[in-house]
Design an enzyme around this catalytic site. Structure first.
Site, short mmCIF file in Angstrom:
data_model
loop_
_atom_site.label_atom_id
_atom_site.label_comp_id
_atom_site.label_asym_id
_atom_site.label_seq_id
_atom_site.Cartn_x
_atom_site.Cartn_y
_atom_site.Cartn_z
N SER A 180 0.56 -0.97 0.11
CA SER A 180 -0.05 -0.28 -0.19
C SER A 180 0.91 1.08 -0.38
O SER A 180 1.95 1.16 -0.63
CB SER A 180 -0.73 0.24 1.35
N ASP A 277 -7.63 -3.75 -7.01
CA ASP A 277 -7.54 -3.51 -5.60
C ASP A 277 -8.27 -2.52 -4.98
O ASP A 277 -9.30 -1.98 -5.40
CB ASP A 277 -6.35 -2.56 -5.34
N HIS A 345 -5.92 -5.95 -1.40
CA HIS A 345 -4.96 -5.34 -0.90
C HIS A 345 -4.20 -5.36 -0.13
O HIS A 345 -4.34 -5.48 1.32
CB HIS A 345 -6.48 -3.86 -0.45
#
Ligand SMILES: *[C@@H]1O[C@H](CO)[C@@H](O)[C@H](O)[C@H]1NC(C)=O
Ligand SMILES: *[C@@H]1O[C@H](CO)[C@@H](O)[C@H](O)[C@H]1NC(C)=O
Ligand SMILES: *[C@@H]1O[C@H](CO)[C@@H](O)[C@H](O)[C@H]1NC(C)=O
Ligand SMILES: *[C@@H]1O[C@H](CO)[C@@H](O)[C@H](O)[C@H]1NC(C)=O
Ligand SMILES: *[C@@H]1O[C@H](CO)[C@@H](O)[C@H](O)[C@H]1NC(C)=O
Length: 399
Positions: A180, A277, A345
Site C-alpha cells: 500500500s 485493488d 489490498h
C-alpha cells in the site's frame, strides 16, 4: 463466505481463544518481533510526525539466509494537509509512541519455512511508517503552537544507516518490499536502496498493492492526482523524485505515480497487485464524494452485489491498470508480476493470501511461489489473471 459460515468461524475462534490460550500463545510467540528505535536519528533530524524517534523491527536470518535481507515498508495511508497530519501525529500512524512495540511477522515476513518457503531464513525487517507520505518528504511545519516533522527521507536513510553495520553492508541478496503506502515507497526508494549496497549484492524490489493509478474517479475528477499533489507540496517531496522522470513530464509531481516512475527504475522489479485493488476502488475510483446516495455501498462491500453498470466501471479500472503495465509486461527483462483479480489490498503480508493451501493462485502458482520464482530466477513470472469473476481461488471477502 456467507454470514452463517462466517459466524461459525468467528465462534470457533472465540472458543479457541477461550480454551487454548497457551497453545495459541506458544505458536505465535515465535513470530513476535521487538521494535528497535533508531537512537542516532536525533543527529540526523529524522523524526516521526510528532517528533518521536523512528523505528523498525528486525528478525535475524539464519542458515543459508544469514546474509540475505528483506526490508519491508509498513503501509497505512497518507495525510496531505496540516489538519490530517496533526491528527495522524497523535496516532500509531504518526508516532512510535503509540505503536505496538512487538509485531507479528506473517506472510513474507514469517520465519517458518512451511509458511514462507523462500524468505523465511533471511534477515527480515519491518520499517515502521510514521511520516505520513510514504517516506518521501523532507520539510517542517512550525508555528507558535504546533510542530510537525515531515522527515520521511531522513527516516529512510537513518534506518538504512542503522542496518548497514548490522550486516546489510555485506548483504548477498536483498529485497525491498512494502504494501500500500509502503508499496508506493518502494518505487521512490528502490534505486536509492541499491546505492547503499555493494555492487555484488543482488538487490531487487517489489511493490504489493502499491501501483496507485493516475485515474479519474467516476465523476471524472482527478481525485488521486489532487490528493497526492497536496501531499507532495506539503512535504517537499518533488525534489526527491527521479530526475529523468520529472524532466519528461509537464507536471513533475506525477512521477510520484508508479506508472510514470517505474520505467526509470534500474533494479529488477516485481509488481504484485489486484487488478481490482480495493483501496483504489473505494478511495480513488469511487470516492465517497462521488456517491453521496450510496448507490455503490453494497457493491463496495461485495463484488457479487455490483450491477452491470458498476461491473463495467470496475472492468474499466482493470483495463487502465493493464494498460499502465503493458510496457513493463512486454519489455522488462528482469521484471515479474502477479496481477490477480481478487478484490484485495495487500496480499504478501497475510498468511492466507501469501501461501496457504487455499490461497489465491494464477496459473496455479501462489503469490509466494511467484515472487520466489522471480527473485531466484527459477522461471519467467509475469502472471495476469483473467477478469473478474473467473478466478475461483479468490475469497473476495472485502469489508
Ligand atoms: C510452521 O508452520 C507449520 C504450518 O502451520 C506448523 O505446523 C509448524 O509447527 C510451524 N513451525 C514452527 C517452528 O513454528
Ligand atoms: C498553528 O497552526 C495550527 C494548524 O494550522 C492552527 O490551528 C493554529 O491556530 C496555529 N497557531 C498559531 C498561533 O498561529
Ligand atoms: C538516498 O536517499 C537519501 C535520503 O533522501 C539521500 O540523502 C541520498 O543522497 C540518496 N542517495 C543517492 C545515491 O541518491
Ligand atoms: C538518468 O538517465 C541517465 C541516462 O540514461 C542515466 O545515466 C542516469 O543514471 C539517470 N539518472 C537517474 C537518477 O536515474
Ligand atoms: C496445482 O498445484 C498443486 C500443487 O501446488 C498441484 O497439486 C495440482 O495438481 C496443480 N493443479 C493443476 C491443475 O496443475
Amino acid at each position: 463466505m456467507n454470514t452463517t459460515s462466517y459466524g461459525f468461524v468467528l465462534i470457533s475462534w472465540l472458543l479457541l481463544l477461550a480454551f487454548t490460550p497457551l497453545g495459541i500463545y506458544s505458536e505465535t510467540k515465535h513470530n513476535l518481533v521487538k521494535m528497535t528505535l533508531v537512537q542516532h536519528a536525533v543527529t540526523q533530524g529524522a523524526f516521526c510526525l510528532d517528533g518521536s524517534l523512528p523505528g523498525y523491527h528486525l528478525d535475524r536470518g539464519y542458515g543459508t539466509g544469514a546474509n540475505n535481507w528483506l526490508l519491508q515498508f509498513e503501509g497505512g495511508g497518507w495525510c496531505n494537509d496540516i489538519e490530517s497530519c496533526l491528527e495522524r501525529a497523535k496516532s500509531r500512524r504518526g508516532s512510535t509512541k503509540y505503536m505496538s512495540k512487538w509485531e507479528y511477522f506473517n506472510g513474507i515476513l514469517s520465519n517458518n519455512a512451511s509458511l514462507n518457503p523462500d524468505f523465511h531464513n533471511w534477515n527480515r525487517v519491518k520499517l515502521r511508517y510514521c511520516d505520513g507520505a510514504s517516506f518521501s518528504g523532507d520539510s517542517l511545519y512550525q508555528n507558535e503552537t504546533v510542530k510537525l516533522y515531515f522527515r520521511g527521507q531522513r527516516i529512510w536513510k537513518a534506518i538504512i544507516l542503522d542496518l548497514l553495520p548490522k550486516g546489510l553492508n555485506v548483504a548477498d541478496k536483498a529485497l525491498l518490499s512494502g504494501c500500500s503506502a509502503g508499496g508506493l515507497a518502494t518505487f521512490l526508494h528502490c534505486d536509492n536502496f541499491t546505492s547503499f549496497l555493494p555492487e555484488t549484492t543482488s538487490a531487487k524490489c517489489m511493490s504489493d498493492a502499491g501501483f496507485f493509478l493516475d485515474i479519474r474517479d467516476i465523476s471524472l475528477q482527478h481525485t488521486a492526482r489532487q490528493f497526492f499533489e497536496k501531499l507532495i507540496l506539503l512535504q517537499g517531496t518533488e525534489q526527491f523524485l527521479n530526475e529523468n522522470c520529472t524532466s519528461s513530464r509537464y507536471y513533475p509531481y506525477q512521477c510520484f505515480f508508479p506508472q510514470y516512475a517505474l520505467p526509470y527504475v534500474k533494479a529488477p522489479y516485481f509488481i504484485l497487485n489486484s487488478a481490482y485493488d480495493v483501496f483504489q476502488f473505494h478511495h480513488n475510483l469511487v470516492p465517497p464524494s462521488t456517491d453521496l446516495r450510496g448507490h455503490w455501498s453494497r457493491c463496495k462491500n461485495n463484488p457479487a452485489a455490483c450491477n452491470l453498470h458498476q461491473l463495467t466501471i470496475l472492468q474499466g479500472f482493470r483495463f487502465e491498470m493493464l494498460k499502465a503495465l503493458l510496457f513493463f509486461y512486454e519489455y522488462s527483462k528482469t521484471g515479474g508480476m502477479f496481477l490477480n483479480s481478487c478484490f484485495a489490498h495487500c496480499q504478501s503480508e497475510s498468511q492466507d493470501t501469501w501461501f496457504a493451501a487455499d490461497s489465491p493462485r494464477v496459473h496455479n502458482r501462489t503469490i509466494a511461489e511467484s515472487v520466489g520464482d522471480w527473485y531466484f530466477e527459477r522461471r519467467v513470472t509475469k502472471l495476469v489473471d483473467c477478469a473478474y469473476p473467473c478466478d475461483n481461488s479468490c475469497h473476495n471477502t472485502i469489508g
